[in-house]
Design a protein around this motif. Structure first.
Motif, PDB file in Angstrom:
ATOM      1  N   LYS B 100     -43.479 -12.350  35.879  1.00  0.00           N
ATOM      2  CA  LYS B 100     -42.708 -11.134  35.678  1.00  0.00           C
ATOM      3  C   LYS B 100     -41.502 -11.444  34.814  1.00  0.00           C
ATOM      4  N   TYR B 101     -41.389 -10.812  33.660  1.00  0.00           N
ATOM      5  CA  TYR B 101     -40.276 -11.092  32.759  1.00  0.00           C
ATOM      6  C   TYR B 101     -39.929  -9.823  31.991  1.00  0.00           C
ATOM      7  N   GLN B 102     -38.686  -9.388  32.125  1.00  0.00           N
ATOM      8  CA  GLN B 102     -38.275  -8.164  31.461  1.00  0.00           C
ATOM      9  C   GLN B 102     -37.443  -8.521  30.240  1.00  0.00           C
ATOM     10  N   SER B 103     -38.007  -8.321  29.077  1.00  0.00           N
ATOM     11  CA  SER B 103     -37.293  -8.681  27.855  1.00  0.00           C
ATOM     12  C   SER B 103     -36.158  -7.702  27.605  1.00  0.00           C
ATOM     13  N   PRO B 104     -34.986  -8.216  27.144  1.00  0.00           N
ATOM     14  CA  PRO B 104     -33.880  -7.302  26.819  1.00  0.00           C
ATOM     15  C   PRO B 104     -34.217  -6.427  25.609  1.00  0.00           C
ATOM     16  N   ASN B 105     -35.259  -6.759  24.895  1.00  0.00           N
ATOM     17  CA  ASN B 105     -35.574  -6.032  23.667  1.00  0.00           C
ATOM     18  C   ASN B 105     -36.635  -4.954  23.835  1.00  0.00           C
ATOM     19  N   LEU B 106     -36.957  -4.617  25.087  1.00  0.00           N
ATOM     20  CA  LEU B 106     -38.023  -3.633  25.307  1.00  0.00           C
ATOM     21  C   LEU B 106     -37.706  -2.291  24.637  1.00  0.00           C
ATOM     22  N   ASN B 107     -36.406  -1.970  24.557  1.00  0.00           N
ATOM     23  CA  ASN B 107     -36.054  -0.671  23.978  1.00  0.00           C
ATOM     24  C   ASN B 107     -36.279  -0.605  22.468  1.00  0.00           C
ATOM     25  N   LYS B 108     -36.515  -1.759  21.853  1.00  0.00           N
ATOM     26  CA  LYS B 108     -36.760  -1.758  20.405  1.00  0.00           C
ATOM     27  C   LYS B 108     -38.246  -1.567  20.096  1.00  0.00           C
ATOM     28  N   LEU B 109     -39.060  -1.352  21.147  1.00  0.00           N
ATOM     29  CA  LEU B 109     -40.510  -1.295  20.932  1.00  0.00           C
ATOM     30  C   LEU B 109     -41.026   0.137  20.948  1.00  0.00           C
ATOM     31  N   GLN B 110     -42.219   0.293  20.373  1.00  0.00           N
ATOM     32  CA  GLN B 110     -42.920   1.572  20.444  1.00  0.00           C
ATOM     33  C   GLN B 110     -43.158   1.914  21.910  1.00  0.00           C
ATOM     34  N   VAL B 127     -47.856  -6.079  21.926  1.00  0.00           N
ATOM     35  CA  VAL B 127     -47.348  -6.654  20.679  1.00  0.00           C
ATOM     36  C   VAL B 127     -47.944  -5.981  19.449  1.00  0.00           C
ATOM     37  N   TYR B 128     -49.118  -5.381  19.600  1.00  0.00           N
ATOM     38  CA  TYR B 128     -49.679  -4.616  18.485  1.00  0.00           C
ATOM     39  C   TYR B 128     -50.627  -3.581  19.052  1.00  0.00           C
ATOM     40  N   ALA B 129     -51.038  -2.627  18.207  1.00  0.00           N
ATOM     41  CA  ALA B 129     -51.994  -1.625  18.671  1.00  0.00           C
ATOM     42  C   ALA B 129     -53.018  -1.370  17.592  1.00  0.00           C
ATOM     43  N   MET B 257     -49.156  -9.490  25.416  1.00  0.00           N
ATOM     44  CA  MET B 257     -48.670 -10.857  25.562  1.00  0.00           C
ATOM     45  C   MET B 257     -48.180 -11.036  26.997  1.00  0.00           C
ATOM     46  N   SER B 258     -48.501 -12.176  27.602  1.00  0.00           N
ATOM     47  CA  SER B 258     -48.044 -12.445  28.958  1.00  0.00           C
ATOM     48  C   SER B 258     -47.586 -13.888  29.070  1.00  0.00           C
ATOM     49  N   ILE B 259     -46.635 -14.117  29.954  1.00  0.00           N
ATOM     50  CA  ILE B 259     -46.250 -15.490  30.305  1.00  0.00           C
ATOM     51  C   ILE B 259     -47.010 -15.851  31.573  1.00  0.00           C
ATOM     52  N   VAL B 260     -47.545 -17.053  31.619  1.00  0.00           N
ATOM     53  CA  VAL B 260     -48.329 -17.454  32.778  1.00  0.00           C
ATOM     54  C   VAL B 260     -47.414 -17.842  33.923  1.00  0.00           C
ATOM     55  N   LYS B 261     -47.763 -17.393  35.123  1.00  0.00           N
ATOM     56  CA  LYS B 261     -46.958 -17.725  36.296  1.00  0.00           C
ATOM     57  C   LYS B 261     -47.095 -19.215  36.591  1.00  0.00           C
ATOM     58  N   GLY B 262     -45.984 -19.892  36.793  1.00  0.00           N
ATOM     59  CA  GLY B 262     -46.020 -21.331  37.011  1.00  0.00           C
ATOM     60  C   GLY B 262     -46.024 -22.106  35.704  1.00  0.00           C
ATOM     61  N   ALA B 263     -45.645 -21.455  34.610  1.00  0.00           N
ATOM     62  CA  ALA B 263     -45.618 -22.131  33.312  1.00  0.00           C
ATOM     63  C   ALA B 263     -44.703 -23.353  33.380  1.00  0.00           C
ATOM     64  N   ARG B 264     -45.173 -24.445  32.788  1.00  0.00           N
ATOM     65  CA  ARG B 264     -44.377 -25.671  32.869  1.00  0.00           C
ATOM     66  C   ARG B 264     -43.227 -25.679  31.876  1.00  0.00           C
ATOM     67  N   LEU B 277     -41.759 -10.587  19.739  1.00  0.00           N
ATOM     68  CA  LEU B 277     -41.437  -9.161  19.755  1.00  0.00           C
ATOM     69  C   LEU B 277     -40.555  -8.753  18.576  1.00  0.00           C
ATOM     70  N   ARG B 278     -40.007  -9.739  17.844  1.00  0.00           N
ATOM     71  CA  ARG B 278     -39.060  -9.425  16.769  1.00  0.00           C
ATOM     72  C   ARG B 278     -39.729  -8.744  15.585  1.00  0.00           C
ATOM     73  N   ALA B 279     -38.983  -7.896  14.897  1.00  0.00           N
ATOM     74  CA  ALA B 279     -39.540  -7.129  13.779  1.00  0.00           C
ATOM     75  C   ALA B 279     -40.017  -8.035  12.644  1.00  0.00           C
ATOM     76  N   ASP B 280     -39.178  -9.018  12.268  1.00  0.00           N
ATOM     77  CA  ASP B 280     -39.563  -9.839  11.114  1.00  0.00           C
ATOM     78  C   ASP B 280     -40.827 -10.657  11.410  1.00  0.00           C
ATOM     79  N   THR B 281     -40.954 -11.117  12.653  1.00  0.00           N
ATOM     80  CA  THR B 281     -42.166 -11.855  13.015  1.00  0.00           C
ATOM     81  C   THR B 281     -43.397 -10.962  12.869  1.00  0.00           C
ATOM     82  N   GLN B 282     -43.289  -9.760  13.399  1.00  0.00           N
ATOM     83  CA  GLN B 282     -44.446  -8.868  13.386  1.00  0.00           C
ATOM     84  C   GLN B 282     -44.796  -8.413  11.973  1.00  0.00           C
ATOM     85  N   THR B 283     -43.795  -8.288  11.125  1.00  0.00           N
ATOM     86  CA  THR B 283     -44.056  -7.869   9.749  1.00  0.00           C
ATOM     87  C   THR B 283     -44.911  -8.914   9.023  1.00  0.00           C
ATOM     88  N   LYS B 284     -44.734 -10.177   9.408  1.00  0.00           N
ATOM     89  CA  LYS B 284     -45.454 -11.253   8.722  1.00  0.00           C
ATOM     90  C   LYS B 284     -46.953 -11.239   8.985  1.00  0.00           C
TER      91      LYS B 284
END
Lengths: 723, 343
Positions: B100-110, B127-129, B257-264, B277-284
């Protein structure tokens, strides 16, 4: 005997006192602990030191089990005290190490019941490491040494040890994982056992339906059975034709034919299917030509049973050929000569002498092709159309949108029943007759000529088939050099550059091609697993043919089991079984190697049995009588006579490690990505160019390795004319 | 025996090979990527360049990944699962395999992307549709003198008998999305009537979701029900493929996209999460010929990509149709009522 006992004792104590007890996170071959850490670091500490650094008090008794043989080392080896000490210290020690491993896992007790019995445990255990591995082997072999001292197998220490070794490894790497996953067939979603549930799933129209007899579609089990019987029959006949031409005719082109027939076996999955589509698909080259020349309406006939059968026969004929060539070649001419002296015609000789002598070979070839066809995954995937078979159904039950592991397990059980039935029918058919023809007695060394009709039929099969193979492979090679296969056929090197480019950077050469990583890993893993596969396979064959012991049938069945299980099931079962201690292997190269060894070993076993049942026992007996022990006999007499079988086994082990897919998909990790899993990623993405370029490179590499192996292993010389 | 010589060589090769990796004990991150390999590679390279974290990436389809994560549940080896259709991500969230992880950037998403996060109790995010479409080989249609289909209703035209392909919803997430879309467009009862009529025209239910358009591209098939970005990819390569959005409205997938529970390597996993989730990453993504619609509001989609605003999208009910009960019921009904009908 004492020397051997002492040697294993040393190995065991070394493992317990000097090597890390637990697996090191970065792999068995990481020797960082030698330099950086010390044995006092809990991660690297040996079993003996774990007590001081990690609170694992229960490891200490292992030292007692290991050292126990010291107390009797001066005793006579046939005294009850000597062998009982070995048997009990080895056997109980083995049990003790395993029990503690399964009881205490990564989060304390593995079983809730232990929590309530002994209270919660704060200590955690990781997977067993190199130290534990040595300890386990030492205990196992002390146990078998004890049995040998007691007089089991006429006191032959090597044979008892070998049997013990094979049983232990098969239990650990076949039964343990497979039983784990098959048990889910009897469980409901919450993991509770329910036999009735299984029966409901098992007797299902989707599995056993006979609708295809009356204009519907049959169940998957019926489909698979039909397909496998057809594929095995045809490819055995074709393989026989090839073997006869290669061993018994004086055709000039037979050497190239022999080489060509190897091609399909070294071809990565999907490639043949894709080539067939480009030739015979609705828009395929030949289909288009037929429409143009004769106005035949293009259709999708290739998709379904005909297509899979076509591709499978293409792929399995070389396998049956490899099994049969050794047998056809090994039949001593003396029997045929006898028949002909008694005025039998060539035809009669062939039918009544040659063919029956080939029975074990024919049976082994049919069985292999049958099982291969049952477990084949790539061809039904590409060419299946609406024709559903067990292997693909199992795959999609696990990875598909349904994610139904118990359905996969039920289907796997059906598949297992078929392959095991085939196995027992084969044994019945071969029977207990003698097929010995290599006896060490003199003969003219020249095989009887083939009867005319057999010769013509064989040529009639071999010639067009060879031509067809050439066409397919020309197309495949061609596919790697064109821009977009099937659309834009202008020449390009782009796919090869993308996959295999090497650029020179500031620090020397940079392997910048996208395929290098998986390519090198694949070669590495295959090169390790192939000789091991062959060695274990032939060892098992030797035990089965030459030794008699209680439970031999079960032993044989156990070694064949892994082959009869589809790769998908093996793959998932390995992940389930080896992701947690005591055997923690996921994400390593070792899990791939083990998977290959135990999946491909049965072929070595079958080939070895077929070849070995031709060697007269008097050859071993002569050697034993002259004072050689069984190990020397194997090395000096049997192995040289088995060269073709060794060659086949190593080749097969190597090639299968490179081309197998269904199990590998689950076992690859970022560090150990394999070629086929990379290729399928490309195919899924529609990048046929790079997938085919990569496949072509693999084909060339495998061909060169096979040729090299042939040189290294050499030929056996049985006759004057060994053409 | 020559065997003797082989063994030490192979062992030596093995030792060198197996020990050469893992020399650096640098910052690590294990990623499973379920998008196309080019896109996966691009993401990894960009992330490594930016953070210096050593990324180990494996590419696996979303079904394979879900099976693996389930098997590894007690001892996870993967940190982040990036890409792949949303349903298995939701299932993984339902089973508690993911973190469970709540990104601070959720409001920048569709909206569809943040919805995905809210539905899963923030265990996954979009991350995409990509919209579902009808793709056809226009050369073959012309040659056979067949009309071009415009919507779902057209596909049941008897003239298309043996010309239509879709994946098997049992094995493919794409096809399940199609089945669920039909149920939402026509209602369940009429939807199954539709599936039965469509069944008469289907030449094969393929295993993989994008197979229908790949075979249409090579002329092995004529019309396929696929995700529009998969069809665009074939068209961009030069195959005679046209793709349309069905006039009745269509469903879509949310690549997640998901983070695995118990990730090392949890910290690095979070870094990747924000990075992805960043715009420039997704544009690429355009560089890797990925024609999906990005989830970040300020990212730009490649010009060939189908624009979601031009498509009549249905209000896809991920909650109902993503739940395993609905899924099992619909698939079972399809298996018994539709699939066995002789064609």
């Amino acid at each position: 005997m004492q020397k051997v006992v002492l040697a294993w004792l040393t190995v065991g104590l070394l493992g317990f006192f000097a090597l890390p007890w637990y697996a090191i996170e970065d792999g068995l071959w990481n020797f960082e602990w030698l330099i950086e850490g010390s044995l006092l670091d809990p991660d690297y500490a040996s079993g003996a030191l774990q007590f001081f650094v990690g609170d694992t008090i229960w490891l200490w008794p292992i030292a007692l089990f290991l050292a126990a043989p010291l107390t009797v080392i001066k005793q006579r080896t046939d005294s009850a005290r000597f062998y009982n000490t070995l048997i009990y210290s080895g056997g109980l020690g083995l049990l003790y190490v395993l029990i503690q491993g399964f009881l205490v896992g990564i989060a304390g007790w593995e079983y809730a019941i232990a929590d309530s019995l002994f209270g919660e445990l704060s200590v955690r255990q990781f997977g067993l490491g190199s130290g534990a591995l040595l300890v386990l082997s030492a205990l196992l072999f002390q146990f078998t040494n004890g049995l040998a001292a007691k007089g089991v197998m006429k006191g032959d220490i090597f044979v008892v040890g070998a049997i013990g070794f094979v049983i232990a490894t098969v239990l650990a790497f076949v039964f343990f994982p497979v039983l784990g996953i098959l048990s889910s067939a009897f469980q409901n979603d919450d993991g509770e056992l329910q036999a009735a549930l299984f029966l409901g799933k098992f007797f299902n129209a989707n599995i056993w339906g006979l609708g295809c007899l009356s204009n519907g579609s049959c169940g998957v089990a019926i489909n698979s059975l039909m397909l496998s019987i057809m594929a095995a029959t045809i490819s055995t006949l074709f393989g026989l034709a090839f073997a006869l031409v290669a061993a018994r005719s004086n055709l000039i082109a037979k050497k190239p034919i022999r080489a060509l027939s190897m091609l399909p076996i070294i071809t990565p999955p999907f490639v043949i299917g894709l080539a067939l589509i480009l030739l015979f698909g609705r828009s395929g080259a030949i289909t288009q030509f037929l429409e143009f020349a004769f106005g035949i309406e293009p259709s999708r006939w290739l998709y379904g049973l005909p297509g899979i059968l076509f591709a499978q026969v293409l792929a399995f004929t070389p396998i049956t050929f490899m099994v049969l060539i050794g047998v056809v070649d090994g039949i001593s001419p003396s029997m045929e000569e006898a028949a002909q002296t008694l005025r039998a015609s060539r035809w009669r000789t062939f039918i009544t002498v040659t063919l029956p002598l080939m029975r074990p070979g024919l049976a082994a070839a049919f069985l292999l092709a049958f099982i291969e066809s049952m477990a084949d995954f790539g061809n039904p995937l590409v060419l299946g159309g609406n024709f559903e078979v067990l292997s693909t159904q199992i795959f999609y039950a696990i990875v598909g949108a349904q994610n139904d592991q118990s359905k996969a397990a039920v289907l796997a059980i059906v598949l297992l029943i078929f392959t095991l039935a085939a196995f027992f029918i084969q044994r019945k058919w071969v029977g207990k007759k003698s097929y010995t023809t290599v006896t060490g007695k003199g003969d003219s060394g020249i095989h009887a000529e083939l009867p005319k009709r057999v010769k013509y039929v064989s040529f009639g099969i071999v010639m067009p088939w060879t031509l067809f193979t050439i066409v397919i492979y020309t197309m495949v090679m061609f596919g790697g050099f064109v821009k977009t296969w099937g659309l834009d056929h202008s020449f390009t090197m782009q796919h090869y550059i993308e996959a295999f480019s090497i650029t020179s950077g500031e620090h020397g050469l940079v392997w910048s091609g996208a395929a290098w990583n998986s390519f090198l890993t694949t070669l590495n893993i295959s090169a390790i697993s192939a000789p091991l596969t062959a060695a274990i396979g032939l060892l098992v064959a030797y035990l089965l043919v030459r030794q008699n012991f209680v439970g031999k049938q079960i032993f044989e069945f156990g070694t064949m089991l892994s082959f009869a299980i589809p790769g998908t099931v093996i793959g998932v079962s390995y992940v389930l079984a080896y992701n947690v201690p005591p055997i923690e292997l996921t994400g390593t190269g070792v899990i791939l190697v083990l998977c290959f060894i135990f999946r491909n070993m049965p072929v070595g076993v079958r080939g070895g049995i077929a070849a070995m049942s031709q060697l007269d026992k008097s050859l071993d007996e002569a050697s034993l009588m002259l004072g050689a022990n069984s190990f020397t006999t194997i090395r000096r007499v049997i192995l040289p006579l088995l060269r073709p079988a060794i060659f086949s086994a190593i080749t097969y082990g190597f090639v299968r490690a490179i081309t197998s897919l269904s199990a590998v998909i689950f076992l690859v990790s970022a560090d150990y990505d394999m070629a086929t899993s990379y290729i399928i990623g490309r195919v899924e993405n529609g990048d046929y160019g790079i997938a085919i370029a990569y496949s072509s490179v693999l084909i060339v590499v495998m061909l060169s390795v096979i040729l090299l192996l042939q040189l290294l292993v050499g030929k056996r010389k049985l006759h004057r004319d060994n053409a | 025996m020559k065997m003797k010589k082989l063994l030490p060589i192979s062992v030596a090769v093995a030792t060198i090979g197996l020990s050469s990796s893992n020399i650096f004990a640098a910052e690590k991150l294990n990623v499973i990527c379920s998008a196309s390999i080019d896109w996966c590679q691009l993401m990894v390279n960009e992330f490594e360049k930016e953070t210096g974290v050593n990324v180990k990436m494996t590419r696996k389809s979303s079904g394979e990944t879900f099976a693996q994560l389930r098997a590894e549940k007690r001892n996870p080896k993967v940190d982040v699962w990036w890409g792949g259709t949303g349903d298995p991500h939701l299932q993984a969230a339902e089973e508690g395999i993911t973190y469970k992880y709540q990104s601070p950037n959720l409001n920048k998403l569709q909206k569809w992307a943040s919805n995905q996060a809210e539905q899963s109790d923030f265990r996954t995010v979009g991350v995409y549709a990509g919209g579902l479409g009808i793709a056809y080989n226009h050369d073959i249609l012309k040659k056979k003198g067949l009309p071009a289909p415009k919507g779902w209703e057209d596909l049941t035209n008897p003239a298309y008998k043996g010309e239509v392909q879709m994946a098997n919803p049992n094995s493919s997430g794409t096809a399940y999305t199609a089945l669920a879309t039909i149920m939402q467009v026509f209602g369940e009862e009429k939807g199954f009537e539709y599936m039965k009529k469509l069944h008469k025209n289907i030449n094969q239910y393929t295993k993989s979701g994008s197979a229908p358009v790949k075979s249409a591209a090579r002329g092995e098939n004529t019309i396929g029900i696929v995700f529009m970005h998969d069809a665009v990819k074939q068209a961009v390569k030069g195959f005679p493929i046209t793709v349309v959005a069905p006039v009745e409205g269509t469903g879509y997938e949310v690549g997640s996209m998901s983070i695995v529970k118990g990730a090392r390597n949890l910290d690095n996993a979070k870094k990747w999460y924000e990075f992805a989730l960043r715009a420039d990453t997704q544009t690429k993504a355009a560089q890797a010929k990925a024609f999906q619609v990005p989830s970040n509001l300020s990212a730009t989609a490649p010009k060939e990509a189908p624009r979601l605003e031009d498509i009549k999208l249905i209000d896809y009910d991920f909650k109902t149709f993503g739940a395993s009960d609905t899924r099992k019921r619909l698939l079972a009904k399809w298996d018994t009522d539709v699939k066995p009908i002789p064609r």
